[in-house]
Design a protein around this motif. Structure first.
Motif, PDB file in Angstrom:
ATOM      1  N   THR A  42       0.842  -1.211   0.000  1.00 57.87           N
ATOM      2  CA  THR A  42       0.000   0.000   0.000  1.00 57.87           C
ATOM      3  C   THR A  42       0.870   1.251   0.000  1.00 57.87           C
ATOM      4  O   THR A  42       0.573   2.224  -0.719  1.00 57.87           O
ATOM      5  CB  THR A  42      -0.930  -0.005   1.228  1.00 57.87           C
ATOM      6  N   THR A  93      -8.927  -1.224  -7.981  1.00 58.85           N
ATOM      7  CA  THR A  93      -8.145  -1.364  -6.740  1.00 58.85           C
ATOM      8  C   THR A  93      -7.748  -2.823  -6.507  1.00 58.85           C
ATOM      9  O   THR A  93      -6.578  -3.124  -6.237  1.00 58.85           O
ATOM     10  CB  THR A  93      -8.970  -0.862  -5.534  1.00 58.85           C
ATOM     11  N   PHE A 144     -14.295  -8.718   1.536  1.00 60.91           N
ATOM     12  CA  PHE A 144     -14.458  -7.338   1.059  1.00 60.91           C
ATOM     13  C   PHE A 144     -15.157  -7.326  -0.313  1.00 60.91           C
ATOM     14  O   PHE A 144     -16.067  -6.525  -0.551  1.00 60.91           O
ATOM     15  CB  PHE A 144     -13.089  -6.663   0.990  1.00 60.91           C
ATOM     16  N   LEU A 198      -7.081  -2.555   2.889  1.00 64.72           N
ATOM     17  CA  LEU A 198      -7.770  -2.560   1.594  1.00 64.72           C
ATOM     18  C   LEU A 198      -8.598  -1.292   1.396  1.00 64.72           C
ATOM     19  O   LEU A 198      -8.581  -0.686   0.317  1.00 64.72           O
ATOM     20  CB  LEU A 198      -8.694  -3.780   1.502  1.00 64.72           C
ATOM     21  N   VAL A 199      -9.327  -0.903   2.458  1.00 60.80           N
ATOM     22  CA  VAL A 199     -10.155   0.308   2.368  1.00 60.80           C
ATOM     23  C   VAL A 199      -9.258   1.524   2.133  1.00 60.80           C
ATOM     24  O   VAL A 199      -9.551   2.397   1.299  1.00 60.80           O
ATOM     25  CB  VAL A 199     -11.011   0.488   3.643  1.00 60.80           C
ATOM     26  N   LEU A 200      -8.140   1.545   2.860  1.00 61.06           N
ATOM     27  CA  LEU A 200      -7.170   2.637   2.710  1.00 61.06           C
ATOM     28  C   LEU A 200      -6.654   2.692   1.268  1.00 61.06           C
ATOM     29  O   LEU A 200      -6.616   3.760   0.639  1.00 61.06           O
ATOM     30  CB  LEU A 200      -6.006   2.396   3.672  1.00 61.06           C
ATOM     31  N   PHE A 229      -8.093   1.450  -1.356  1.00 66.25           N
ATOM     32  CA  PHE A 229      -9.192   1.836  -2.252  1.00 66.25           C
ATOM     33  C   PHE A 229      -9.316   3.361  -2.305  1.00 66.25           C
ATOM     34  O   PHE A 229      -9.417   3.957  -3.389  1.00 66.25           O
ATOM     35  CB  PHE A 229     -10.507   1.201  -1.761  1.00 66.25           C
TER      36      PHE A 229
END
Lengths: 274, 165
Positions: free
Chosen positions: A71, A128, A172, B17-19, B21
């Motif tokens: 990330t 994503t 998710f 994952l949210v971050l 996204f």
């Protein structure tokens, strides 16, 4: 290069390779206890032993560190692109702009073709997910080392080669599909999504199994010194690069497909036709 | 938990994952998507403008073609009128010319007749004069009568030739 020089060059290369091989075998520590293959493989799957400290809070599987590292890498890349590249986008794109447009266009097209009635959020999500799976899996090839809580070092694996990472991705994705059902058909959409209750499990374990298989084969190849030369190149290509592409495609495709199915509004007329 | 499933780690992964996204949506997906959409709309607008311009041009072309056809029709009518008028004029001019020619011929005939009459009258007068002179000469001198007659007839002949010539 004439024949004489070429022969001399090949002889020098052969001598260097032979010296390195001798060095490899001579530097092996005979007193060091070798970890049995069974434990190595079990640890690669479960990460019960080799854990890494997460910001001093608690020990976690190395895949968590991998996930946040990936990330961070993506964030730096995206920030650089947003600040310095996107403002200079032209109507006739250059190579990098074309790459960005192709990536966005590919996932947007996937979302539009599978869910033509509702695809804005889906496009962003599959972009994503695809990016994360592809870059996350390729990250394994870098072999970034992290210190374990046991005092050793471990090469950071792909984030989704960990069961917890794969479950989070599957769940998710299922939540995204559920949100499509709610947005498109309210309660009926929820029921349509819940009907496929096995979906998060199948998506999670498909990802986990596919990526773990690559990690296990690589681990196995590196375990024996005799298979540590040349073979890992092919293994890495086969099990990392291909899985990165295939799994990114499979998960995004499935998510888009199910999203389109549950979010499609059924009118009475279309129901009668069916 | 079996398989080392850890809910806390799952939540950590989900948070990541949210971050991710959010990061990708804000920094990469939306700006690139917006740029592509804007460009597509611009090209669609250009396409529509071109089609409109083409349609206008087609309309103008049709209008001009209709006008040209109308003008050609009018032109043909005018040409026919002019042609008819020219034909009538030609006929009239020819007819006038014929009339004028007839009148000229008639006038010339009349004039020639008058000239003829005048000449005949003059000749008669001259003959009478010559006859009178001849008689006088005969009376005066009988011997030269034959010569006088010859001279008389020659002069009459000359006059006749001159009058005809």
């Amino acid at each position: 290069m004439d024949k004489k020089k070429r022969t001399r060059f090949l002889i020098v290369i052969a001598i260097i390779l032979a010296a390195l091989l001798v060095g490899v075998f001579l530097t092996a520590d005979p007193l060091k206890e070798e970890e049995p293959i069974r434990i190595v493989m079990k640890d690669a799957v479960l990460h019960e032993e080799a854990q890494v400290n997460f910001l001093g809070i608690r020990p976690v599987n190395p895949a968590v560190i991998s996930a946040y590292t990936v990330t961070a890498i993506i964030f730096v890349f995206a920030l650089f692109t947003r600040l310095f590249v996107i403002p200079k986008f032209k109507h006739n794109p250059g190579r990098f702009q074309l790459l960005c447009e192709q990536a966005v266009g590919l996932f947007d097209g996937l979302a539009t073709s599978n869910s033509p009635h509702r695809h804005n959020f889906l496009g962003a999500y599959v972009f994503t997910a695809g990016t994360y799976i592809f870059i996350g899996t390729m990250f394994e090839l870098l072999g970034v080392m992290a210190p374990t809580t046991a005092g050793g070092h471990i090469a950071l694996p792909a984030p989704l080669a960990d069961i917890n990472g794969a479950i989070s991705m599957g769940v998710f994705s299922y939540c995204v599909i559920l949100s499509g059902g709610i947005a498109g058909n309210k309660v009926k959409g929820v029921l349509n999504t819940l009907k496929d209750f096995s979906l998060p499990i199948s998506m999670s374990f498909r990802l986990f199994g596919a990526l773990l298989s690559g990690a296990l084969v690589t681990e196995l190849v590196y375990y024996y010194i005799t298979t540590s030369f040349v073979i890992p190149v092919f293994v890495a290509v086969m099990f990392t690069m291909l899985h990165a592409l295939i799994q990114a495609y499979v998960l995004t495709m499935l998510t888009a497909l199910f999203y389109g199915e549950v979010s499609e509004t059924h009118t009475e007329a279309s129901s009668e036709e069916q | 938990m079996p398989l080392n499933i850890d809910w806390q780690q799952i939540l950590l992964h989900m948070f990541n994952l949210v971050l991710l996204f959010g990061i990708l949506y804000v920094l990469l997906y939306k700006p690139v998507h917006d740029f592509m959409e804007k460009r597509e709309k611009e090209y669609e607008k250009r396409d529509a403008d071109t089609k409109n311009a083409l349609s206008d041009a087609e309309k103008l072309k049709a209008e001009y073609e209709a006008k040209i056809a109308e003008a050609e029709k009018e032109n043909a009518l005018v040409r026919a009128e002019i042609s008819a008028k020219a034909e009538a004029d030609r006929e009239r001019i020819i007819s006038d010319a014929h009339e004028s020619a007839a009148k000229i011929v008639e006038d010339a005939g009349e004039k020639a007749r008058m000239e003829h009459d005048r000449l005949m009258a003059r000749a008669r007068t001259e003959i009478a004069e010559y006859a009178s002179k001849a008689a006088e000469k005969i009376v005066m001198k009988e011997g030269s009568l034959t010569d006088d007659f010859d001279t008389f007839f020659e002069s009459v002949k000359d006059q006749k030739d001159n009058g005809n010539g």
